[in-house]
Design an enzyme around this catalytic site. Structure first.
Site, PDB file in Angstrom:
ATOM      1  N   TYR A  87      36.489  31.240  20.841  1.00 38.33           N
ATOM      2  CA  TYR A  87      35.567  30.128  20.695  1.00 38.33           C
ATOM      3  C   TYR A  87      34.315  30.519  19.912  1.00 38.33           C
ATOM      4  O   TYR A  87      33.796  31.632  20.065  1.00 38.33           O
ATOM      5  CB  TYR A  87      35.142  29.600  22.070  1.00 38.33           C
ATOM      6  CG  TYR A  87      36.219  28.806  22.775  1.00 38.33           C
ATOM      7  CD1 TYR A  87      36.779  27.661  22.196  1.00 38.33           C
ATOM      8  CD2 TYR A  87      36.678  29.190  24.027  1.00 38.33           C
ATOM      9  CE1 TYR A  87      37.756  26.931  22.846  1.00 38.33           C
ATOM     10  CE2 TYR A  87      37.649  28.463  24.696  1.00 38.33           C
ATOM     11  CZ  TYR A  87      38.191  27.332  24.099  1.00 38.33           C
ATOM     12  OH  TYR A  87      39.149  26.614  24.759  1.00 38.33           O
ATOM     13  N   LYS A  89      33.339  39.588  55.366  1.00 36.87           N
ATOM     14  CA  LYS A  89      32.901  38.311  54.797  1.00 36.87           C
ATOM     15  C   LYS A  89      33.370  38.200  53.349  1.00 36.87           C
ATOM     16  O   LYS A  89      33.860  39.163  52.751  1.00 36.87           O
ATOM     17  CB  LYS A  89      31.377  38.199  54.873  1.00 36.87           C
ATOM     18  CG  LYS A  89      30.622  39.262  54.089  1.00 36.87           C
ATOM     19  CD  LYS A  89      29.124  39.145  54.298  1.00 36.87           C
ATOM     20  CE  LYS A  89      28.386  40.220  53.514  1.00 36.87           C
ATOM     21  NZ  LYS A  89      26.921  40.137  53.669  1.00 36.87           N
TER      22      LYS A  89
END
Length: 365
Positions: A261, A35
């Protein structure tokens, strides 16, 4: 190679598969859990390779994952662990096998299978023995048997449950209680059913820690990809996926200069920094920023400085001999996903499955 890529080592996959198989009692089968894109790698490539090795079953979370495997040519039986009624048509059309985990889902799939003129379509019944996530309760057995007496549309292929803490030996008493609960429920059903279903409860950690719970089949996910939930088992396994990138640019910055940032990092002295073309949109969480996480360059750890950007991150490379274009390892061989993820109090599963699909997969055969 000069690009950000996820290298998938099939030789390591074979090693892990063979090692885990060596832990099984004679006759016990193996279900490979593929999965979440094969735990972030490449589900189709992994499944094809394991199919060639003789794996007995595959497991996926959702029907769309099973469809992708069928589209890739996988013929081995596929268990869908968490099916939804809206996808029952697809499940039958693509020969997938649903887990039925509640009266609602049981009745809905049985009715759909009848309407589709199915005869003995294989289903798997999941029981809740303590994880409290999905599953019938022990006292649902009479109801289940009554339902099965009145249908020819479905046939029980397996009974299964899921252990909650098989990797934690301090929870041994609880785990044993789960095994006993499942054994009791399975015995009641197997004694009453005309065709005996196979049983499975063990995950990777239980394969190692609870051999008495192997039953007819075991399910393994994280172990196939190189992690065993303990440092001792990790040493016996090999990481399949290694996330790599490159140094795009190197800067020399002066004391007091900021990086990234919000000027989150300020250089305490002259430093050499590198920009790497990978960011939080690729699965490298912002939580790794500001010297919490690191990358590995030529075997040395380079701390991530400033805030992780969407497509880039910056690292301090002072004291590391490297140049623009050199490889950088985010996790994998040489930088365990267990250690990397632990820096943000996470687990290997999360960083493995978070790798963006925009990152190129490179298969090492």
């Amino acid at each position: 190679m000069g690009v950000t890529r996820l290298e998938i080592d099939l030789k390591a996959l074979k090693h892990n598969y063979t090692y885990l198989k060596s832990k099984l009692k004679k006759g016990v089968k193996m279900m490979a859990v593929v999965k979440a894109f094969g735990y972030g790698s490449d589900a189709s490539e992994v499944a094809h390779y394991l199919e060639g090795l003789g794996v007995d079953y595959f497991a996926v979370a959702y029907s769309s994952e099973g469809v992708a495997l069928r589209d890739a040519g996988i013929k081995t039986p596929i268990l869908v662990l968490h099916p939804q009624p809206d996808n029952f048509h697809t499940i039958i059309e693509r020969c997938l096998e649903p887990s039925l985990y509640s009266p609602r889902v049981f009745k809905a799939f049985n009715a759909f299978a009848k309407a589709a003129s199915q005869k003995k379509y294989p289903v798997h019944l999941k029981f809740n023995t303590g994880l409290n996530r999905l599953g019938f309760w022990e006292n649902d057995t009479d109801w289940i048997l009554d339902q099965l007496k009145n249908t020819q549309a479905i046939k029980v292929r397996s009974l299964f449950s899921h252990l909650a803490a098989s990797e934690d030996l301090s929870e041994k008493e609880f785990t044993i209680s789960q095994i006993e609960s499942f054994t009791k429920t399975a015995t009641v059903l197997c004694d009453a059913l005309e065709d005996t279903p196979f049983l499975h409860q063990s995950n990777t950690s239980a394969i190692i820690n609870y051999p008495e719970a192997q039953f007819d089949l075991v399910r393994t996910g994280i172990g196939l990809y190189g992690y065993g939930n303990t440092s001792e088992e990790d040493a016996m396994l090999k990481p399949v996926a290694t996330l790599k990138s490159v140094i795009s640019q190197i800067h020399m910055i002066e004391p007091g200069e900021s990086v990234g940032y919000n000027r989150a990092y300020r250089a305490p002295h002259y430093e050499k920094i590198a920009t790497i073309p990978i960011g939080h949109s690729d699965g490298i969480s912002r939580a790794y920023g500001n010297e919490v996480g690191y990358v590995t360059i030529h075997g040395k750890k380079a701390p991530i400085i400033g805030n992780v950007c969407m497509d880039m991150l910056m690292v301090c490379i002072s004291g590391i001999e490297c140049k623009e274009g050199d490889d950088v390892i985010l996790f994998g061989k040489g930088a365990s996903a267990v250690d990397v993820s632990s820096k943000i109090n996470s687990i290997s599963y999360e960083i493995l499955t978070a790798v963006s699909q925009r990152i190129k997969r490179v298969i090492l055969r």
